[in-house]
Write a protein that holds these residues in place. Structure first.
Motif, PDB file in Angstrom:
ATOM      1  N   MET A   1       0.845  -1.179   0.000  1.00 50.64           N
ATOM      2  CA  MET A   1       0.000   0.000   0.000  1.00 50.64           C
ATOM      3  C   MET A   1       0.891   1.243   0.000  1.00 50.64           C
ATOM      4  SD  MET A   1      -3.242   0.800   2.552  1.00 50.64           S
ATOM      5  CE  MET A   1      -3.572  -0.873   2.960  1.00 50.64           C
ATOM      6  N   LYS A   2       0.527   2.223  -0.799  1.00 51.40           N
ATOM      7  CA  LYS A   2       1.306   3.451  -0.884  1.00 51.40           C
ATOM      8  C   LYS A   2       0.952   4.386   0.268  1.00 51.40           C
ATOM      9  CE  LYS A   2       0.275   4.325  -5.275  1.00 51.40           C
ATOM     10  NZ  LYS A   2       0.292   4.987  -6.552  1.00 51.40           N
ATOM     11  N   ASN A   3       1.887   5.308   0.523  1.00 51.96           N
ATOM     12  CA  ASN A   3       1.686   6.256   1.624  1.00 51.96           C
ATOM     13  C   ASN A   3       0.350   6.996   1.529  1.00 51.96           C
ATOM     14  OD1 ASN A   3       3.925   5.719   3.127  1.00 51.96           O
ATOM     15  ND2 ASN A   3       4.889   7.717   2.834  1.00 51.96           N
ATOM     16  N   GLN A   4      -0.036   7.418   0.310  1.00 49.38           N
ATOM     17  CA  GLN A   4      -1.284   8.180   0.149  1.00 49.38           C
ATOM     18  C   GLN A   4      -2.492   7.338   0.566  1.00 49.38           C
ATOM     19  OE1 GLN A   4      -1.281  11.099   0.138  1.00 49.38           O
ATOM     20  NE2 GLN A   4       0.204  12.036  -1.224  1.00 49.38           N
ATOM     21  N   GLU A   5      -2.454   6.047   0.233  1.00 47.05           N
ATOM     22  CA  GLU A   5      -3.558   5.160   0.614  1.00 47.05           C
ATOM     23  C   GLU A   5      -3.601   4.969   2.131  1.00 47.05           C
ATOM     24  OE1 GLU A   5      -2.823   1.599  -1.572  1.00 47.05           O
ATOM     25  OE2 GLU A   5      -3.367   2.490  -3.492  1.00 47.05           O
ATOM     26  N   ILE A   6      -2.423   4.819   2.728  1.00 45.43           N
ATOM     27  CA  ILE A   6      -2.350   4.660   4.184  1.00 45.43           C
ATOM     28  C   ILE A   6      -2.845   5.926   4.874  1.00 45.43           C
ATOM     29  CG2 ILE A   6      -0.791   4.342   6.145  1.00 45.43           C
ATOM     30  CD1 ILE A   6       0.980   2.636   4.231  1.00 45.43           C
ATOM     31  N   ILE A   7      -2.425   7.069   4.371  1.00 42.45           N
ATOM     32  CA  ILE A   7      -2.864   8.353   4.945  1.00 42.45           C
ATOM     33  C   ILE A   7      -4.376   8.476   4.842  1.00 42.45           C
ATOM     34  CG2 ILE A   7      -2.792  10.865   4.655  1.00 42.45           C
ATOM     35  CD1 ILE A   7       0.208  10.519   3.889  1.00 42.45           C
ATOM     36  N   ALA A   8      -4.948   8.111   3.702  1.00 47.49           N
ATOM     37  CA  ALA A   8      -6.409   8.174   3.528  1.00 47.49           C
ATOM     38  C   ALA A   8      -7.109   7.240   4.520  1.00 47.49           C
ATOM     39  CB  ALA A   8      -6.780   7.807   2.095  1.00 47.49           C
ATOM     40  N   GLN A   9      -6.536   6.060   4.723  1.00 44.16           N
ATOM     41  CA  GLN A   9      -7.105   5.097   5.672  1.00 44.16           C
ATOM     42  C   GLN A   9      -7.060   5.673   7.104  1.00 44.16           C
ATOM     43  OE1 GLN A   9      -4.779   1.490   5.926  1.00 44.16           O
ATOM     44  NE2 GLN A   9      -6.558   0.263   6.501  1.00 44.16           N
ATOM     45  N   ARG A  25      -2.912   9.541  18.417  1.00 43.31           N
ATOM     46  CA  ARG A  25      -2.058   8.467  17.897  1.00 43.31           C
ATOM     47  C   ARG A  25      -2.160   8.396  16.372  1.00 43.31           C
ATOM     48  NH1 ARG A  25      -1.905   3.578  22.101  1.00 43.31           N
ATOM     49  NH2 ARG A  25      -1.466   4.826  23.925  1.00 43.31           N
ATOM     50  N   LEU A  26      -3.385   8.449  15.882  1.00 45.02           N
ATOM     51  CA  LEU A  26      -3.589   8.415  14.435  1.00 45.02           C
ATOM     52  C   LEU A  26      -2.958   9.631  13.764  1.00 45.02           C
ATOM     53  CD1 LEU A  26      -7.299   7.214  14.504  1.00 45.02           C
ATOM     54  CD2 LEU A  26      -5.358   5.900  13.583  1.00 45.02           C
ATOM     55  N   PHE A  31       0.999  12.327  10.329  1.00 38.75           N
ATOM     56  CA  PHE A  31       2.060  13.321  10.131  1.00 38.75           C
ATOM     57  C   PHE A  31       3.380  12.647   9.748  1.00 38.75           C
ATOM     58  CE2 PHE A  31      -0.144  16.495  13.166  1.00 38.75           C
ATOM     59  CZ  PHE A  31      -0.798  17.117  12.114  1.00 38.75           C
ATOM     60  N   ARG A  32       3.674  11.541  10.393  1.00 38.80           N
ATOM     61  CA  ARG A  32       4.935  10.828  10.108  1.00 38.80           C
ATOM     62  C   ARG A  32       4.939  10.313   8.672  1.00 38.80           C
ATOM     63  NH1 ARG A  32       9.698  11.468  10.564  1.00 38.80           N
ATOM     64  NH2 ARG A  32      11.022   9.669  10.891  1.00 38.80           N
ATOM     65  N   MET A  33       3.790   9.787   8.208  1.00 42.02           N
ATOM     66  CA  MET A  33       3.665   9.300   6.831  1.00 42.02           C
ATOM     67  C   MET A  33       3.820  10.449   5.822  1.00 42.02           C
ATOM     68  SD  MET A  33       3.349   6.178   6.727  1.00 42.02           S
ATOM     69  CE  MET A  33       2.480   4.686   6.911  1.00 42.02           C
ATOM     70  N   MET A  34       3.501  11.661   6.270  1.00 41.48           N
ATOM     71  CA  MET A  34       3.627  12.833   5.408  1.00 41.48           C
ATOM     72  C   MET A  34       5.074  13.342   5.394  1.00 41.48           C
ATOM     73  SD  MET A  34       0.078  14.661   6.593  1.00 41.48           S
ATOM     74  CE  MET A  34       0.116  16.089   5.532  1.00 41.48           C
ATOM     75  N   TYR A  59       2.714   1.200  15.796  1.00 37.06           N
ATOM     76  CA  TYR A  59       2.147   1.130  14.450  1.00 37.06           C
ATOM     77  C   TYR A  59       2.995   0.233  13.543  1.00 37.06           C
ATOM     78  CZ  TYR A  59       0.766   2.416   9.750  1.00 37.06           C
ATOM     79  OH  TYR A  59       0.363   2.360   8.436  1.00 37.06           O
ATOM     80  N   GLU A  60       4.314   0.392  13.636  1.00 31.63           N
ATOM     81  CA  GLU A  60       5.207  -0.415  12.800  1.00 31.63           C
ATOM     82  C   GLU A  60       5.105  -1.902  13.145  1.00 31.63           C
ATOM     83  OE1 GLU A  60       8.934   1.538  13.551  1.00 31.63           O
ATOM     84  OE2 GLU A  60       8.608   3.012  11.951  1.00 31.63           O
ATOM     85  N   GLU A  61       4.866  -2.201  14.419  1.00 34.37           N
ATOM     86  CA  GLU A  61       4.773  -3.595  14.872  1.00 34.37           C
ATOM     87  C   GLU A  61       3.450  -4.255  14.472  1.00 34.37           C
ATOM     88  OE1 GLU A  61       6.773  -5.646  17.308  1.00 34.37           O
ATOM     89  OE2 GLU A  61       8.298  -4.416  16.308  1.00 34.37           O
TER      90      GLU A  61
END
Length: 169
Positions: A1-9, A25-26, A31-34, A59-61
């Protein structure tokens, strides 16, 4: 999944949550994904970098489910088990007037807080007393008054005889 899709989710999840802490948390992950540095996120959200790193690591785990908050146990009670048992017995078997509160017939959170401070030397907020009551498996309800159904003669006796005697004592 691309960053934009993750950000949208993440943004979709942010819209649905009513929990402020989950929102933070979200927002951290968004912000980190951006590509925003942790130091800047810390300033924007007024959270420590250490806290933000915990969120990111969770989140990474485990993905978004890693951000779900576990139940916080809160601060441990300052009263010992014996003191809590003693307090419970006092509340259940006596009225405040029995333990030195003038003309008090119902335990309130405020009176319980005063009693705890007087007897055990610990200062509790009203919310703290409420939580303590929960931990002691006691419920707190405000007294309800139904003066319409009261006996007028008993009311008169209370006002003229019983209450003045209590005020003097």
């Amino acid at each position: 999944m691309k960053n934009q899709e993750i950000i949208a989710q993440i943004e979709e999840r942010m819209k649905r949550t009513k929990d402020r802490r989950m929102y933070e948390r979200l927002q951290t992950i968004r912000f980190r994904m951006m590509g925003i540095p942790i130091s800047q996120i810390s300033l924007m959200l007024c959270l420590s970098e250490k806290t933000l790193r915990k969120y990111i690591h969770a989140y990474e785990e485990k993905g978004l489910e890693g951000l779900v908050m576990k139940v916080s146990p809160g601060k441990s009670s300052r009263l010992t088990l014996e003191q809590r048992d003693e307090l419970k017995q006092v509340i259940m078997n006596q009225v405040p007037a029995d333990v030195g509160f003038t003309a008090k017939f119902n335990w309130t959170l405020k009176i319980i807080a005063e009693y705890i401070e007087r007897c055990y030397g610990f200062s509790y907020s009203l919310r703290g007393v409420s939580k303590l009551m929960e931990r002691m498996n006691m419920s707190f309800t405000r007294p309800t008054y139904t003066l319409d159904a009261a006996d007028p003669e008993k009311q008169k006796e209370f006002v003229e005889v019983v209450f003045p005697a209590l005020k003097k004592g």
